[in-house]
Structures are given as C-alpha cells and as structure tokens.
Design a protein around this motif. Structure first.
Motif, PDB file in Angstrom:
ATOM      1  N   LEU A 231       5.111  -2.440  10.495  1.00 36.02           N
ATOM      2  CA  LEU A 231       5.871  -1.358   9.879  1.00 36.02           C
ATOM      3  C   LEU A 231       6.136  -0.271  10.896  1.00 36.02           C
ATOM      4  N   LYS A 232       7.252   0.434  10.693  1.00 38.57           N
ATOM      5  CA  LYS A 232       7.570   1.576  11.533  1.00 38.57           C
ATOM      6  C   LYS A 232       6.439   2.596  11.387  1.00 38.57           C
TER       7      LYS A 232
ATOM      8  N   ARG B   1      12.049  -4.894   4.394  1.00 40.38           N
ATOM      9  CA  ARG B   1      11.640  -3.900   3.410  1.00 40.38           C
ATOM     10  C   ARG B   1      11.432  -4.552   2.045  1.00 40.38           C
TER      11      ARG B   1
ATOM     12  N   MET C 202       8.145  -6.393   1.856  1.00 41.67           N
ATOM     13  CA  MET C 202       6.975  -5.513   1.743  1.00 41.67           C
ATOM     14  C   MET C 202       6.882  -4.965   0.323  1.00 41.67           C
ATOM     15  N   GLY C 203       5.721  -5.114  -0.263  1.00 37.23           N
ATOM     16  CA  GLY C 203       5.535  -4.626  -1.620  1.00 37.23           C
ATOM     17  C   GLY C 203       5.784  -5.704  -2.646  1.00 37.23           C
TER      18      GLY C 203
ATOM     19  N   ILE D 258      -0.138  -4.279   1.384  1.00 37.05           N
ATOM     20  CA  ILE D 258      -1.248  -3.896   2.246  1.00 37.05           C
ATOM     21  C   ILE D 258      -2.199  -2.993   1.475  1.00 37.05           C
TER      22      ILE D 258
ATOM     23  N   SER E 270      -2.483   5.089   1.374  1.00 33.20           N
ATOM     24  CA  SER E 270      -1.566   4.396   0.467  1.00 33.20           C
ATOM     25  C   SER E 270      -0.795   5.366  -0.400  1.00 33.20           C
ATOM     26  N   LEU E 271      -1.430   6.473  -0.744  1.00 31.11           N
ATOM     27  CA  LEU E 271      -0.844   7.355  -1.752  1.00 31.11           C
ATOM     28  C   LEU E 271      -0.519   8.717  -1.149  1.00 31.11           C
ATOM     29  N   ASN E 272       0.651   9.221  -1.488  1.00 30.10           N
ATOM     30  CA  ASN E 272       1.027  10.579  -1.087  1.00 30.10           C
ATOM     31  C   ASN E 272       0.240  11.566  -1.952  1.00 30.10           C
TER      32      ASN E 272
ATOM     33  N   GLN F  46       4.536   7.281  -8.033  1.00 29.60           N
ATOM     34  CA  GLN F  46       4.444   6.376  -6.893  1.00 29.60           C
ATOM     35  C   GLN F  46       4.452   4.923  -7.358  1.00 29.60           C
TER      36      GLN F  46
ATOM     37  N   GLU G  49       8.283   4.408  -8.429  1.00 29.66           N
ATOM     38  CA  GLU G  49       9.247   4.237  -7.339  1.00 29.66           C
ATOM     39  C   GLU G  49       9.045   2.886  -6.652  1.00 29.66           C
ATOM     40  N   THR G  50       7.789   2.399  -6.621  1.00 34.93           N
ATOM     41  CA  THR G  50       7.547   1.078  -6.035  1.00 34.93           C
ATOM     42  C   THR G  50       8.318   0.020  -6.816  1.00 34.93           C
TER      43      THR G  50
ATOM     44  N   ASN H 258      12.233   0.597  -6.339  1.00 40.44           N
ATOM     45  CA  ASN H 258      12.763   0.209  -5.039  1.00 40.44           C
ATOM     46  C   ASN H 258      12.917  -1.306  -4.903  1.00 40.44           C
ATOM     47  N   HIS H 259      12.317  -2.043  -5.812  1.00 39.99           N
ATOM     48  CA  HIS H 259      12.436  -3.507  -5.736  1.00 39.99           C
ATOM     49  C   HIS H 259      13.163  -4.100  -6.935  1.00 39.99           C
TER      50      HIS H 259
ATOM     51  N   LEU I  35      -1.991  -0.603  -7.062  1.00 37.39           N
ATOM     52  CA  LEU I  35      -0.615  -0.353  -6.617  1.00 37.39           C
ATOM     53  C   LEU I  35      -0.134  -1.479  -5.696  1.00 37.39           C
TER      54      LEU I  35
ATOM     55  N   TYR J 114       0.376   8.302   4.678  1.00 37.20           N
ATOM     56  CA  TYR J 114       0.996   7.844   3.437  1.00 37.20           C
ATOM     57  C   TYR J 114       2.422   7.349   3.655  1.00 37.20           C
TER      58      TYR J 114
ATOM     59  N   GLY K  12       2.077   3.935   4.393  1.00 33.68           N
ATOM     60  CA  GLY K  12       1.685   3.342   3.107  1.00 33.68           C
ATOM     61  C   GLY K  12       2.890   3.102   2.212  1.00 33.68           C
ATOM     62  N   ALA K  13       3.812   4.062   2.192  1.00 29.13           N
ATOM     63  CA  ALA K  13       5.010   3.899   1.367  1.00 29.13           C
ATOM     64  C   ALA K  13       5.876   2.773   1.920  1.00 29.13           C
ATOM     65  N   ARG K  14       5.957   2.685   3.256  1.00 29.37           N
ATOM     66  CA  ARG K  14       6.733   1.583   3.851  1.00 29.37           C
ATOM     67  C   ARG K  14       6.089   0.254   3.505  1.00 29.37           C
ATOM     68  N   ALA K  15       4.750   0.229   3.437  1.00 27.54           N
ATOM     69  CA  ALA K  15       4.054  -1.011   3.104  1.00 27.54           C
ATOM     70  C   ALA K  15       4.373  -1.459   1.685  1.00 27.54           C
ATOM     71  N   ARG K  16       4.812  -0.526   0.853  1.00 27.30           N
ATOM     72  CA  ARG K  16       5.210  -0.905  -0.507  1.00 27.30           C
ATOM     73  C   ARG K  16       6.703  -1.191  -0.577  1.00 27.30           C
ATOM     74  N   GLY K  17       7.369  -1.156   0.565  1.00 30.27           N
ATOM     75  CA  GLY K  17       8.800  -1.444   0.564  1.00 30.27           C
ATOM     76  C   GLY K  17       9.636  -0.319   0.003  1.00 30.27           C
ATOM     77  N   ILE K  18       9.145   0.907   0.123  1.00 35.75           N
ATOM     78  CA  ILE K  18       9.945   2.046  -0.333  1.00 35.75           C
ATOM     79  C   ILE K  18      11.032   2.305   0.710  1.00 35.75           C
ATOM     80  N   LYS K  19      12.246   2.573   0.224  1.00 33.25           N
ATOM     81  CA  LYS K  19      13.364   2.797   1.147  1.00 33.25           C
ATOM     82  C   LYS K  19      13.130   4.064   1.956  1.00 33.25           C
TER      83      LYS K  19
ATOM     84  N   HIS L   8       9.333  12.106  -0.715  1.00 37.54           N
ATOM     85  CA  HIS L   8       7.966  12.350  -0.245  1.00 37.54           C
ATOM     86  C   HIS L   8       7.932  13.468   0.789  1.00 37.54           C
TER      87      HIS L   8
END
Lengths: 318, 309
Positions: free
Chosen positions: A53-54, A81, A84-85, A90, A98-100, A108, A111-112, A115-116, A164, B207, B210-217, B225
C-alpha cells in the motif's frame, strides 16, 4: 486447485535495501500460515510487500506475487484498491493503525462497504456488522458503532478492527502481530475469535507473530524467517515437534515452558540487512556452523513432504 | 458545554478591565498630549497657559487613575465618550468604520480559504512534483514581499493598465476587491504552506494506510478523514487572522484609502484622541475573545477527543 496466493522468488525492501530474500511459498484457501522469527527478520516487510500500500514504502525488487491467479504488480491502482478490503484485508498490530480516531466507528464500517458495494445504507451496514460482532461475541452493536475508537479499550478496539477487516468477508487476511499490543487474556480471546471467524468465513490467513503460542494455536503451516529468508517451512506439527533448521531449534528452545526452568536463549542478534551478502545468514550464531557455511549458498531442500529447510548441513537433520 | 461557554463569557470581564487599563496607562506614559495637538492644529505653537487651560477643560489634568475610572463608569453605562476632535461620539465613529472593515475582512478571508485549502491539499498530494515546487515557490514570494508592494503592483496592473477597477473607490464595494486581494495573497501564502504541512502530517498517520488497506478511495481518505483532522489547524489559523482583520489593516487601508478601523485608529493615535483609541481597544478585545471562543467551540466538533472548551 490453484493456490490462493503464490509468492515466487520474492525479494523486497525499503529504499534500495533488500530485506526479504528469495521467498517462495503458496497459500491455499482456508489455510493459515504462521510466520515466526525474532524482530528484524523481515516478517512484516514480507507482508507489506504483499499488500504494497502507498505509505508502506516497500518496493518489490524481484519476484512475483499472484493472488487468485493474477499477478498483483501488473494490476492497475484501481483494481488493487478494489482487491483491498474486499478480497484481501489487513489486521494491524494496533487498532490506531486501522481506525481513524476522530471518526465514528460506524462511519468507518459504512464507508468500507460503500467504497466496494456502492450505495449502502446505515441499516444494511449495521446488519453486516452485527453478524460479524455476533460471531466474535461483541454485543452492544449500536453503542460500538456510535462510538469513537478512543472511547473503547485497547482490546475492544482491536476486536472491532478485526471485525472491520472481516466485514466484506475477504479471502485472505494479513495479520501483522494482531495480538502483540494486547494483554495476555485479551490475546487469547482475540486469537479464538479470529479462528472462529476464519472457520465460518473460510478465510485464509498469514499471521505474523513472535509468540509461538499464538502461531501454534492458529497456524496450519509455519514458516520460520531469518535474515529475510524463510529458513524452514512445513506443517505446524512438524515444525513444532521435529524442527530441522538450527535456527528453528534455537527459537523453540527459547520458548519458556511452565516448570521447565529458564529457556535457553540464543546469543547475538540477527544480521543487519545491508551486511548480508552470501552464504548462510545464520552462520555466525549457529552451533552447527562449519567453515563452508560462510560462503555456501543454501538451496531449499524438501526433507519430508511439504517440509522445506534452508541449511547446507544435511547431516544435522537427515 | 453551555456552562463552559458562560464561564468563558464571564472571563471576558477581567480581561477587558486589564486591557483597557493597560492602554490607558500606556497612553499616559506616551509623550505628547491631546490638548497640545489640538491647539497646534492651526499651525501655531500654543503657550503653556493655553495648554494647561485646555487640559483642565478636557479633564486631562486629573491623575490618570481617576481619568480611567471616569472612563470606566461611562463605559459601563454604555457611553464610550466623544472624540476630542469634532466631538463625535466614539460609538458613531466605530460604527461608521466597522462596515468597511467587516466587508474587507470577510472578503479577504473567504478568498484566502477558497484558495489555500484546495491548494494546500493539492500541493500535499503532489508533494515534490513540479507543481508543488511552483506553488511553494510562489508562496515563498508572497510571504517575502511586503503587502504594500503587492498593493501597488495590483493597482498598477489592474487599475492603471487593465482598468478593471477604479484606482480609488472609497465608498463603493468594488473598491474592496483590490485591498481584499492584497490581504488574501499575503495570507494565502502562509496558509497554503500550513495546510500543506498539516495534510502531509495527517497523511503520514497509520490510519491512512489502514484506510487504504480497506480499499477506501484516496478521495474519501482525503476529504473525509484527512480534511476533518486538518480543520483544527485551519480554524486556528483563521481565528488568528480574523482577529487581526477585525482590528483593521493599517497599511492596506491607507494605500487604498479605505475608511476602515485601521485608518480610524491611526488618525486617533496621531492626535492622542484617547476616547477613540480606548473605544477601538474595547472593540478589538471583544472581537478577539469572541473569535477565540467560537474557534474553541468548533474544535469540539472536528476533534471528538476535545469534549469541552
């Protein structure tokens, strides 16, 4: 059936320094691979190279990673992308990863899904989350979804992070020391919950841990890493009961056992990655070491079915 | 929360007392006095007797604590006194200048935020690419060049050469545009860098990976965020700027001959027009405290960890 994940001759690192060296393994659906080794052996780097991941800053220097038959490095950003998820998730060491902290957990989760899966309503997300929460014994679904991550205890937040990661029922979970930041009783709980989820969702997992107990409990297959290489890989029983590589033996003898006195430690530290050139990476700490080990490039050798060892001194395990 | 707001409002009282007393004291120490200034207005040098007589008339011969208390008593009954010059009530003078100051403050603030939030995010995302370097170079120039230079350049190009704006339009809202742009250029140069730094800081947090790991754009990560967490920085900056904008901007106002509070107070200081200066100080203190209170309240909204102000 083709393996879910095929790692072929993977070398990876950061900023030009090679960490992971020539790693080869396959992971099948529903299989749990445990990766052990002391700190600084390249365990996390390997998992990061798979996720790539970036922000992780890992680069793949050579080799291939195939996931569900696709070469991950040839996929577009958008395709990666989407994987992932949805297909690959992960679980990090800390829930903060993992969490903001400043957004509600429910958002959260939502949005997961959005986004999919496109337009998803809160109620639909709630049902999905409740199903997962239920499996790992988290009740008070609404209270958790309405909370901010910092309002939960560390153990609770990590269990939410596990939920999550599992939300979209991925095929593969990469868990980088998922329980290391938790106290022992919560560790056991989280391990059991992850296993229960894995069973009901048929998820394959790669679990990194330096805790032999965690790996022994979760893994089907164990890979032992040292100096960026997998030095031994095989099914759990064989690795734990009949270890072949000197490093695996040393690692297992360092595990404390109740009533058995002090465990035997291993002197020294793993080599610095920029110093590794050729020969066996372990030779300076190995009690079986001979002169030729310093320059001899080991070739993995299958000593039993699916049990591979990377050591030039066949006589010690043959 | 409401209790804390009430508490903060109560705290305004001692702060106001302290600030007004301090200004009074400083003015008493400062050389020169209103009576002399007033008498020399005609170009003649007044005799000491004339000065003393006028001082007595204006009440300036009393001890300064007494002067302060009589000002305070009037202030508490809602009277800020009259200007020494022209006898206009201070309140009227302030309310005359205030709309001009408010207009310019609002316009320059909106311009600044509209430019610097998008550009700050953009340069952070494009970190170390050519456009990031270009924009950062421009902000460096904007920071280094004094605002009167920018003002003169704007007048030269947009009023003299292109004739899009009148050179002087003191009472016309169109006259607010160039001074507001001047202020916005200066402020944006600082804001873009700060927003960029805050976004980069936030993007480096765990995080985000972490968000990228969930495939968030990436867009969702950035706008839902990161931006939420960067808002705290933006609010802090904005609060400081609004505070000083509400006090008027002396240099820009005088270049554009804009009749805001800055011009008003500069004139008052030159003439030792104490009631006007005191009135201005009261306004600035209240404005600063209100802006800070509002900023603190909005922090609780963007950072849920801050529960109370």
């Amino acid at each position: 059936m083709a393996p879910l994940l095929q790692v072929e001759n993977l070398s990876a690192g950061y900023g030009g320094v090679k960490i992971v060296r020539d790693v080869v393994f396959n992971l099948h659906e529903n299989e749990v691979l445990g990766i052990v080794g002391e700190s600084g052996c390249g365990k996390s780097t390997m998992v990061k190279a798979i996720a790539r991941l970036k922000g992780m800053n890992t680069e793949i220097l050579s080799g291939n990673i195939r996931f569900k038959g696709q070469d991950l490095s040839t996929l577009s950003k958008e395709k990666r992308r989407k994987i992932m998820g949805e297909d690959m998730a992960i679980i990090f060491q800390n829930p903060e990863a993992s969490l903001n902290p400043s957004r509600k957990i429910g958002h959260q989760f939502l949005e997961t899904m959005q986004n999919h899966r496109g337009a998803v309503r809160w109620s639909e997300m709630r049902d999905n989350a409740a199903e997962i929460f239920n499996k790992i014994g988290l009740d008070e679904v609404d209270r958790i979804l309405d909370a901010y991550p910092f309002q939960l205890s560390g153990g609770m937040a990590q269990r939410v992070a596990v939920a999550l990661a599992m939300l979209l029922k991925p095929k593969l979970i990469l868990a980088d020391e998922p329980t290391s930041a938790l106290d022992t009783t919560v560790q056991k709980q989280v391990v059991e919950e992850m296993l229960a989820l894995k069973k009901s969702l048929n998820t394959a997992m790669i679990v990194i841990s330096h805790n032999m107990g965690v790996v022994g409990k979760m893994a089907d297959t164990i890979a032992v890493m040292y100096g960026g290489r997998i030095v031994e890989i095989g099914c759990k029983e064989q690795i734990l009961n009949a270890p072949a590589h000197p490093y695996t033996k040393a690692l297992l003898s360092a595990v404390p056992k109740l009533g058995a006195g002090l465990p035997v430690g291993l002197k020294g530290r793993p080599p610095h990655f920029s110093c590794i050139k050729e020969g066996c990476g372990f030779y300076d700490r190995c009690i079986y070491c001979t002169e030729k080990c310093a320059s001899y490039n080991n070739v993995a050798c299958e000593i039993r079915k699916d049990h591979w060892v990377l050591c030039g001194r066949k006589e010690i395990y043959a | 929360m409401y209790k804390s707001i009430a508490k903060r409002l109560l705290q305004f009282i001692p702060v106001l007392l302290g600030i007004t007393f301090m200004t009074f004291a400083l003015m008493a120490i400062a050389p020169g006095d209103a009576a002399t200034v007033r008498l020399s207005a005609g170009g003649t040098t007044p005799t000491p007797e004339m000065v003393a007589a006028l001082q007595a008339e204006m009440g300036l011969d009393r001890p300064f604590t007494l002067q302060y208390f009589s000002w305070l008593v009037n202030f508490l009954s809602g009277d800020l006194g009259n200007s020494y010059f022209g006898n206009t009530p201070v309140m009227d003078k302030i309310f005359q200048a205030l709309p001009f100051t408010l207009m310019m403050a609002a316009l320059s603030m909106v311009l600044t935020l509209a430019v610097s939030i998008p550009l700050g995010i953009y340069t952070a995302v494009r970190r170390d690419k050519w456009d990031d370097f270009l924009i950062r170079g421009l902000t460096f120039v904007g920071n280094a060049v004094p605002n009167f230079t920018i003002a003169i350049l704007l007048i030269y190009f947009f009023a003299l050469k292109l004739r899009w704006f009148p050179v002087l339009a003191t009472r016309d809202p169109i006259g607010a545009i160039l001074p507001a742009v001047t202020l916005a250029i200066v402020m944006s140069s600082r804001y873009i860098r700060q927003v960029r730094a805050a976004v980069l800081d936030e993007l480096a947090k765990d995080y985000v990976v972490g968000a990228r790991a969930r495939g968030i754009k990436e867009k969702t990560i950035l706008y839902k965020h990161v931006l939420k967490n960067v808002m705290v920085t933006i609010i802090t900056l904005t609060a400081i700027s609004i505070g000083s904008l509400l006090a008027g901007t002396v240099v820009v106002e005088s270049i554009f001959n804009w009749p805001g509070l800055g011009s008003m107070v500069m004139e008052a200081i030159g003439r030792r027009d104490y009631p006007v200066i005191q009135g201005f100080v009261v306004w600035v203190a209240i404005a600063y405290m209100m802006v800070n209170l509002i900023a603190d309240i909005s922090y609780t909204w963007f950072n849920p960890k801050i529960r109370d102000i």
